[in-house]
Motif scaffolding. Structure first.
Motif, PDB file in Angstrom:
ATOM      1  N   ILE A  93      29.716 -44.784 -35.400  1.00  0.00           N
ATOM      2  CA  ILE A  93      30.342 -45.308 -36.516  1.00  0.00           C
ATOM      3  C   ILE A  93      32.321 -45.546 -35.552  1.00  0.00           C
ATOM      4  N   LEU A  94      32.299 -45.070 -34.570  1.00  0.00           N
ATOM      5  CA  LEU A  94      33.263 -45.069 -33.366  1.00  0.00           C
ATOM      6  C   LEU A  94      33.073 -45.817 -32.612  1.00  0.00           C
ATOM      7  N   GLU A  95      32.021 -46.478 -32.371  1.00  0.00           N
ATOM      8  CA  GLU A  95      31.750 -47.819 -31.377  1.00  0.00           C
ATOM      9  C   GLU A  95      32.253 -49.017 -32.406  1.00  0.00           C
ATOM     10  N   HIS A  96      31.184 -49.037 -33.549  1.00  0.00           N
ATOM     11  CA  HIS A  96      31.583 -50.422 -34.539  1.00  0.00           C
ATOM     12  C   HIS A  96      33.221 -50.295 -34.993  1.00  0.00           C
ATOM     13  N   LEU A  97      33.341 -49.519 -34.652  1.00  0.00           N
ATOM     14  CA  LEU A  97      35.326 -49.435 -35.822  1.00  0.00           C
ATOM     15  C   LEU A  97      35.765 -50.081 -34.313  1.00  0.00           C
ATOM     16  N   LYS A 130      34.939 -61.121 -37.757  1.00  0.00           N
ATOM     17  CA  LYS A 130      34.017 -60.139 -37.343  1.00  0.00           C
ATOM     18  C   LYS A 130      34.908 -58.544 -37.150  1.00  0.00           C
ATOM     19  N   PHE A 131      36.037 -58.645 -37.749  1.00  0.00           N
ATOM     20  CA  PHE A 131      36.496 -57.695 -37.885  1.00  0.00           C
ATOM     21  C   PHE A 131      36.385 -57.366 -39.786  1.00  0.00           C
ATOM     22  N   GLY A 132      36.863 -58.310 -40.487  1.00  0.00           N
ATOM     23  CA  GLY A 132      36.364 -58.188 -41.733  1.00  0.00           C
ATOM     24  C   GLY A 132      35.120 -58.312 -42.241  1.00  0.00           C
ATOM     25  N   GLN A 133      34.317 -58.755 -41.500  1.00  0.00           N
ATOM     26  CA  GLN A 133      32.734 -58.022 -41.926  1.00  0.00           C
ATOM     27  C   GLN A 133      32.111 -56.755 -41.261  1.00  0.00           C
ATOM     28  N   TRP A 134      33.087 -56.333 -40.435  1.00  0.00           N
ATOM     29  CA  TRP A 134      32.817 -54.875 -40.366  1.00  0.00           C
ATOM     30  C   TRP A 134      33.578 -54.107 -41.482  1.00  0.00           C
ATOM     31  N   PHE A 135      34.476 -54.479 -41.684  1.00  0.00           N
ATOM     32  CA  PHE A 135      35.578 -53.484 -42.837  1.00  0.00           C
ATOM     33  C   PHE A 135      34.937 -53.776 -44.515  1.00  0.00           C
ATOM     34  N   TYR A 136      34.433 -54.351 -44.555  1.00  0.00           N
ATOM     35  CA  TYR A 136      34.008 -54.921 -45.484  1.00  0.00           C
ATOM     36  C   TYR A 136      32.511 -54.814 -45.820  1.00  0.00           C
ATOM     37  N   ALA A 150      33.938 -52.247 -31.836  1.00  0.00           N
ATOM     38  CA  ALA A 150      33.804 -53.062 -31.460  1.00  0.00           C
ATOM     39  C   ALA A 150      34.915 -54.251 -32.808  1.00  0.00           C
ATOM     40  N   ALA A 151      35.202 -54.051 -33.826  1.00  0.00           N
ATOM     41  CA  ALA A 151      36.097 -54.609 -34.700  1.00  0.00           C
ATOM     42  C   ALA A 151      37.282 -54.127 -34.446  1.00  0.00           C
ATOM     43  N   LYS A 152      38.122 -53.176 -33.874  1.00  0.00           N
ATOM     44  CA  LYS A 152      39.298 -53.585 -33.656  1.00  0.00           C
ATOM     45  C   LYS A 152      39.108 -55.066 -31.962  1.00  0.00           C
ATOM     46  N   SER A 153      38.327 -54.508 -31.145  1.00  0.00           N
ATOM     47  CA  SER A 153      38.688 -55.321 -30.178  1.00  0.00           C
ATOM     48  C   SER A 153      38.030 -56.730 -30.554  1.00  0.00           C
ATOM     49  N   ALA A 154      37.066 -57.709 -31.532  1.00  0.00           N
ATOM     50  CA  ALA A 154      36.982 -58.614 -32.533  1.00  0.00           C
ATOM     51  C   ALA A 154      38.331 -59.326 -33.219  1.00  0.00           C
ATOM     52  N   HIS A 155      38.665 -58.072 -33.354  1.00  0.00           N
ATOM     53  CA  HIS A 155      40.401 -58.679 -34.012  1.00  0.00           C
ATOM     54  C   HIS A 155      41.249 -58.748 -33.098  1.00  0.00           C
ATOM     55  N   LEU A 171      48.597 -53.751 -37.990  1.00  0.00           N
ATOM     56  CA  LEU A 171      47.195 -53.040 -38.080  1.00  0.00           C
ATOM     57  C   LEU A 171      46.090 -51.863 -37.142  1.00  0.00           C
ATOM     58  N   ILE A 172      46.639 -52.558 -36.030  1.00  0.00           N
ATOM     59  CA  ILE A 172      45.829 -51.715 -34.687  1.00  0.00           C
ATOM     60  C   ILE A 172      46.218 -50.012 -34.934  1.00  0.00           C
ATOM     61  N   GLU A 173      47.859 -50.404 -34.890  1.00  0.00           N
ATOM     62  CA  GLU A 173      48.164 -48.356 -34.873  1.00  0.00           C
ATOM     63  C   GLU A 173      47.180 -48.268 -36.251  1.00  0.00           C
ATOM     64  N   GLU A 174      47.480 -48.728 -37.456  1.00  0.00           N
ATOM     65  CA  GLU A 174      47.080 -48.286 -38.585  1.00  0.00           C
ATOM     66  C   GLU A 174      45.083 -47.863 -37.778  1.00  0.00           C
ATOM     67  N   LEU A 175      44.307 -48.712 -37.220  1.00  0.00           N
ATOM     68  CA  LEU A 175      43.040 -48.824 -36.973  1.00  0.00           C
ATOM     69  C   LEU A 175      43.037 -47.701 -36.071  1.00  0.00           C
ATOM     70  N   ASN A 176      43.747 -47.120 -35.022  1.00  0.00           N
ATOM     71  CA  ASN A 176      44.280 -46.092 -33.992  1.00  0.00           C
ATOM     72  C   ASN A 176      44.184 -44.674 -34.914  1.00  0.00           C
ATOM     73  N   ARG A 177      44.767 -44.710 -35.947  1.00  0.00           N
ATOM     74  CA  ARG A 177      45.186 -43.390 -36.618  1.00  0.00           C
ATOM     75  C   ARG A 177      43.710 -42.855 -37.373  1.00  0.00           C
ATOM     76  N   LEU A 178      43.483 -44.796 -38.043  1.00  0.00           N
ATOM     77  CA  LEU A 178      42.035 -44.048 -38.569  1.00  0.00           C
ATOM     78  C   LEU A 178      41.028 -43.661 -37.378  1.00  0.00           C
ATOM     79  N   GLU A 179      41.096 -44.110 -36.495  1.00  0.00           N
ATOM     80  CA  GLU A 179      40.396 -43.861 -35.172  1.00  0.00           C
ATOM     81  C   GLU A 179      40.340 -41.897 -34.909  1.00  0.00           C
ATOM     82  N   ARG A 180      41.305 -41.768 -34.852  1.00  0.00           N
ATOM     83  CA  ARG A 180      42.191 -40.251 -34.897  1.00  0.00           C
ATOM     84  C   ARG A 180      41.073 -39.406 -36.274  1.00  0.00           C
TER      85      ARG A 180
END
Length: 154
Positions: free
Chosen positions: A6-10, A46-52, A12-17, A131-140
Motif C-alpha cells: 500500500i505504501l509503495e502504491h501511495l 495515474k494519481f486519480g486512477q490510484w485514488f479512485y 508511486a501515485a504521489k510520484s505520478a502526480h 496536495l503533496i503535504e496531505e499525501l505525506n500526512r496520509l503516508e505517516r
C-alpha cells in the motif's frame, strides 16, 4: 495486500502526480508536450486512477479521518480545474489549415496568453504543494498502523 504494498502504491501515485505537474511546467516553458500527455480529467491521470481504486482502502484506516481523503480529492479536482485553463490556452485553439496539420505547424500562443498560463501554473503549483503535504500526512498515518490492522482491512 500488505502495508508495504500500500505504501509503495501511495508513493508511486504521489510520484505520478509530481510528473504530471512537471509536464504542465514543460508545456508553459515552451517544450513540445503532446495534448494527451497531461490528462485533463481527474480520473484519467495515474494519481486519480490510484485514488479512485486502491486509494479508497485508506478510508477505512482508523487513524485517518475521512476529512483527509475529502481534502485530497478536493485538491485533486481543483488542480485539474486550474490545468483546464492552461489546456485551453495551449490546445483548444482552432487548428490551422490542411498544410499546417500535415507539416505539424504549431498553433501560435500569444505572449499575453503565455503570461496568463504562467499565472495559472503558479496556482497549480500551490495546490500541488498542498496536495503533496496531505499525501505525506496520509503516508505517516499509514506507517503508524500495524500490519495486523492492515490485513483486517483487506
Amino acid at each position: 495486500m500488505n502495508k508495504e504494498h500500500i505504501l509503495e502504491h501511495l508513493r508511486a501515485a504521489k510520484s505520478a502526480h509530481i510528473k504530471w505537474v512537471q509536464k504542465a511546467k514543460f508545456l508553459i516553458n515552451g517544450m513540445d508536450v503532446k495534448e494527451d500527455a497531461i490528462p485533463v480529467d481527474s480520473t484519467e491521470c495515474k494519481f486519480g486512477q490510484w485514488f479512485y481504486a486502491e486509494g479508497q482502502v485508506l478510508n477505512a484506516l482508523s487513524n485517518n479521518p475521512i476529512e483527509c481523503m475529502i481534502k485530497i480529492e478536493k485538491l485533486h479536482f481543483n488542480l485539474h480545474d486550474v490545468y483546464m485553463n492552461i489546456f485551453n490556452i495551449y490546445f483548444n485553439k482552432p487548428k490551422g489549415g490542411f498544410f499546417s496539420r500535415i507539416f505539424g505547424q504549431k498553433t501560435h500562443i500569444k505572449d499575453d496568453e503565455i503570461d496568463k498560463a504562467k499565472e495559472y501554473y503558479i496556482n497549480l503549483e500551490s495546490i500541488s504543494n498542498e496536495l503533496i503535504e496531505e499525501l505525506n500526512r496520509l503516508e505517516r498515518r499509514l506507517m503508524a498502523v500495524s500490519e495486523e490492522k492492515i490485513k483486517k482491512l483487506m
